[in-house]
Design a protein around this motif. Sequence first.
Motif, PDB file in Angstrom:
ATOM      1  N   ARG A  75       1.031  -1.218   0.071  1.00 27.10           N
ATOM      2  CA  ARG A  75       0.030  -0.007   0.057  1.00 27.10           C
ATOM      3  C   ARG A  75       0.795   1.234   0.075  1.00 27.10           C
ATOM      4  O   ARG A  75       0.354   2.480  -0.048  1.00 27.10           O
ATOM      5  N   GLN A  76       2.193   1.243   0.234  1.00 31.17           N
ATOM      6  CA  GLN A  76       3.033   2.373   0.329  1.00 31.17           C
ATOM      7  C   GLN A  76       3.244   3.088  -1.171  1.00 31.17           C
ATOM      8  O   GLN A  76       3.348   2.430  -2.008  1.00 31.17           O
ATOM      9  N   PRO A  77       2.982   4.293  -1.243  1.00 27.15           N
ATOM     10  CA  PRO A  77       3.066   4.908  -2.499  1.00 27.15           C
ATOM     11  C   PRO A  77       4.632   5.018  -2.885  1.00 27.15           C
ATOM     12  O   PRO A  77       5.420   5.261  -2.023  1.00 27.15           O
ATOM     13  N   LEU A  78       4.926   4.700  -4.061  1.00 25.68           N
ATOM     14  CA  LEU A  78       6.473   4.985  -4.499  1.00 25.68           C
ATOM     15  C   LEU A  78       6.697   6.357  -4.604  1.00 25.68           C
ATOM     16  O   LEU A  78       6.129   7.126  -5.173  1.00 25.68           O
ATOM     17  N   LEU A  79       7.727   6.734  -3.946  1.00 29.44           N
ATOM     18  CA  LEU A  79       8.289   8.147  -4.028  1.00 29.44           C
ATOM     19  C   LEU A  79       8.966   8.590  -5.501  1.00 29.44           C
ATOM     20  O   LEU A  79       8.881   9.560  -5.944  1.00 29.44           O
ATOM     21  N   TYR A  80       9.581   7.416  -5.918  1.00 28.96           N
ATOM     22  CA  TYR A  80      10.285   7.801  -7.026  1.00 28.96           C
ATOM     23  C   TYR A  80      10.310   6.386  -7.964  1.00 28.96           C
ATOM     24  O   TYR A  80       9.860   5.449  -7.417  1.00 28.96           O
ATOM     25  N   LYS A  81      10.423   6.443  -9.248  1.00 32.00           N
ATOM     26  CA  LYS A  81      10.510   5.235 -10.107  1.00 32.00           C
ATOM     27  C   LYS A  81      11.667   4.284  -9.532  1.00 32.00           C
ATOM     28  O   LYS A  81      12.766   4.858  -9.244  1.00 32.00           O
ATOM     29  N   PRO A  82      11.515   3.210  -9.378  1.00 30.99           N
ATOM     30  CA  PRO A  82      12.586   2.293  -8.916  1.00 30.99           C
ATOM     31  C   PRO A  82      13.811   2.433  -9.817  1.00 30.99           C
ATOM     32  O   PRO A  82      14.054   2.435 -10.956  1.00 30.99           O
ATOM     33  N   GLY A  83      15.068   2.585  -9.117  1.00 30.07           N
ATOM     34  CA  GLY A  83      16.264   2.815  -9.610  1.00 30.07           C
ATOM     35  C   GLY A  83      16.642   4.150  -9.929  1.00 30.07           C
ATOM     36  O   GLY A  83      17.787   4.449 -10.087  1.00 30.07           O
ATOM     37  N   GLU A  84      15.745   5.224  -9.629  1.00 28.25           N
ATOM     38  CA  GLU A  84      16.069   6.740  -9.779  1.00 28.25           C
ATOM     39  C   GLU A  84      16.965   7.287  -8.740  1.00 28.25           C
ATOM     40  O   GLU A  84      17.727   8.157  -9.027  1.00 28.25           O
ATOM     41  N   GLN A  85      16.228   7.255  -7.599  1.00 29.34           N
ATOM     42  CA  GLN A  85      17.037   7.879  -6.383  1.00 29.34           C
ATOM     43  C   GLN A  85      17.197   7.013  -5.413  1.00 29.34           C
ATOM     44  O   GLN A  85      16.644   5.815  -5.125  1.00 29.34           O
ATOM     45  N   VAL A  86      18.081   7.425  -4.501  1.00 28.30           N
ATOM     46  CA  VAL A  86      18.722   6.760  -3.317  1.00 28.30           C
ATOM     47  C   VAL A  86      17.604   7.198  -2.150  1.00 28.30           C
ATOM     48  O   VAL A  86      17.803   8.380  -1.951  1.00 28.30           O
ATOM     49  N   VAL A  87      16.842   6.522  -1.274  1.00 28.31           N
ATOM     50  CA  VAL A  87      16.191   6.720  -0.430  1.00 28.31           C
ATOM     51  C   VAL A  87      16.314   5.620   0.677  1.00 28.31           C
ATOM     52  O   VAL A  87      15.762   4.814   0.530  1.00 28.31           O
ATOM     53  N   TYR A  88      17.195   6.099   1.774  1.00 28.01           N
ATOM     54  CA  TYR A  88      17.375   5.226   2.741  1.00 28.01           C
ATOM     55  C   TYR A  88      16.072   4.629   3.499  1.00 28.01           C
ATOM     56  O   TYR A  88      15.136   5.282   3.939  1.00 28.01           O
ATOM     57  N   SER A  89      15.700   3.241   3.270  1.00 23.84           N
ATOM     58  CA  SER A  89      14.512   2.748   3.579  1.00 23.84           C
ATOM     59  C   SER A  89      14.192   1.560   4.425  1.00 23.84           C
ATOM     60  O   SER A  89      14.998   0.530   3.978  1.00 23.84           O
ATOM     61  N   ASP A  90      14.025   1.758   5.539  1.00 18.98           N
ATOM     62  CA  ASP A  90      13.804   0.628   6.396  1.00 18.98           C
ATOM     63  C   ASP A  90      12.788  -0.389   5.663  1.00 18.98           C
ATOM     64  O   ASP A  90      12.643  -1.637   5.732  1.00 18.98           O
ATOM     65  N   LEU A  91      11.666   0.063   5.089  1.00 23.05           N
ATOM     66  CA  LEU A  91      10.812  -0.766   4.427  1.00 23.05           C
ATOM     67  C   LEU A  91      11.249  -1.743   3.229  1.00 23.05           C
ATOM     68  O   LEU A  91      10.866  -3.001   3.229  1.00 23.05           O
ATOM     69  N   GLY A  92      12.291  -1.222   2.484  1.00 19.70           N
ATOM     70  CA  GLY A  92      12.894  -2.220   1.666  1.00 19.70           C
ATOM     71  C   GLY A  92      13.594  -3.224   2.225  1.00 19.70           C
ATOM     72  O   GLY A  92      13.452  -4.659   1.933  1.00 19.70           O
ATOM     73  N   MET A  93      14.197  -3.253   3.491  1.00 18.21           N
ATOM     74  CA  MET A  93      14.780  -4.102   4.172  1.00 18.21           C
ATOM     75  C   MET A  93      13.787  -5.112   4.923  1.00 18.21           C
ATOM     76  O   MET A  93      14.192  -6.494   4.923  1.00 18.21           O
ATOM     77  N   ILE A  94      12.592  -4.592   5.200  1.00 21.87           N
ATOM     78  CA  ILE A  94      11.635  -5.431   5.970  1.00 21.87           C
ATOM     79  C   ILE A  94      11.197  -6.269   4.835  1.00 21.87           C
ATOM     80  O   ILE A  94      10.965  -7.475   5.064  1.00 21.87           O
ATOM     81  N   TRP A  95      11.075  -5.806   3.603  1.00 22.75           N
ATOM     82  CA  TRP A  95      10.854  -6.946   2.427  1.00 22.75           C
ATOM     83  C   TRP A  95      11.722  -7.829   2.128  1.00 22.75           C
ATOM     84  O   TRP A  95      11.427  -9.119   1.931  1.00 22.75           O
ATOM     85  N   LEU A  96      12.959  -7.601   2.327  1.00 24.53           N
ATOM     86  CA  LEU A  96      14.092  -8.589   1.938  1.00 24.53           C
ATOM     87  C   LEU A  96      13.950  -9.692   3.155  1.00 24.53           C
ATOM     88  O   LEU A  96      14.251 -10.750   2.985  1.00 24.53           O
TER      89      LEU A  96
END
Length: 345
Positions: free
Chosen positions: A130-151
Amino acid sequence: MKAIETLLQSWIDEKLLPGAALRIVREGRTCFSLDVGATSVACGQPITKDTLFDLASLTKVTATLPAVLLLMQEGKLAADDRIGAFFADCPADKAEITIGQLLTHTSGLPADLEVRSRNSDIDLPGLLYRQPLLYKPGEQVVYSDLGMIWLGLLIEKLAEKPLDEFVTQRVFAPLKMERTCFRPSASCFPNIAQTEYCSLTDAYICGEVHDEKAFAMGGVAGHAGLFSTADDLCLYAKSWLYADPPLLAKQWRDQAVRNHTAHANGSRGYGWELNQTGTLLSCGQNFHSTSYGHTGFTGTSIWLDPVRELAVIFLTNAVHLGRNHQLRQLRPILHDAVTTALQTV
């Protein structure tokens, strides 16, 4: 190294930190160990070699990263695999996010959740969907806890076992990191550094993960939840600097510390922050440009310099003093003091 001991003790005396554990690994051995202060500002136990610290975001590089790399090494996962291939109900806007983008914080996912509380409910993976994407994947570095949760969820899916069980068996046991764990038992680990005051319990958090999201997930998550000692992290650092003992093949360690985000004006490897930008990072001014490291919100950090064969592990529970502590200013001072001292040894 007396100057370093004097420096750390002065920070304790000035109540800038409750306590700290410092380890310096140089040329294959732990050449300096120092434990100072206490686990709490009021009636805390002395910090010792057995004190467990809440590693916070060091979980990302000490548990989640090696687990993902092991799965890659075994051919069960690839950096360009799409997350939608493993989560069939993943919405289309996120299905094309790659494993590499999750590792390098370029997935486009937000850094965090808007609402964070220790009594939150975490619905996974629905919450990620449900989280909105801030950028198109690959475009910007945004340090994210959520990405590591998914991993973390992905590791569990591929390993067919809980994250904590997998990393204990495949990472911590081979490296003899016997005091590294999620959800530490007070009976087994009586000396644990206390973190922040919690208004819900009217007490300082001790032995439970400080991070609200990881707490809501039961204490085990891909972004936070791990507890460890400074000595155990020395073992982990040696596995990266010297493959002692071998855990990951050189090609995977090299891949993890290569800059994958130059196209996005970033300096990120897989999991690791890289010291390539020339900006003043927490490792100070003197670590080599090939150095890599990570910090944790509670007050933890690890930096590795492969050219100097150097690792500095600095664990403290600075958040015990509240979130306006001065550790961000103190970390570079400490690392500069370490590299200066080593030049005279």
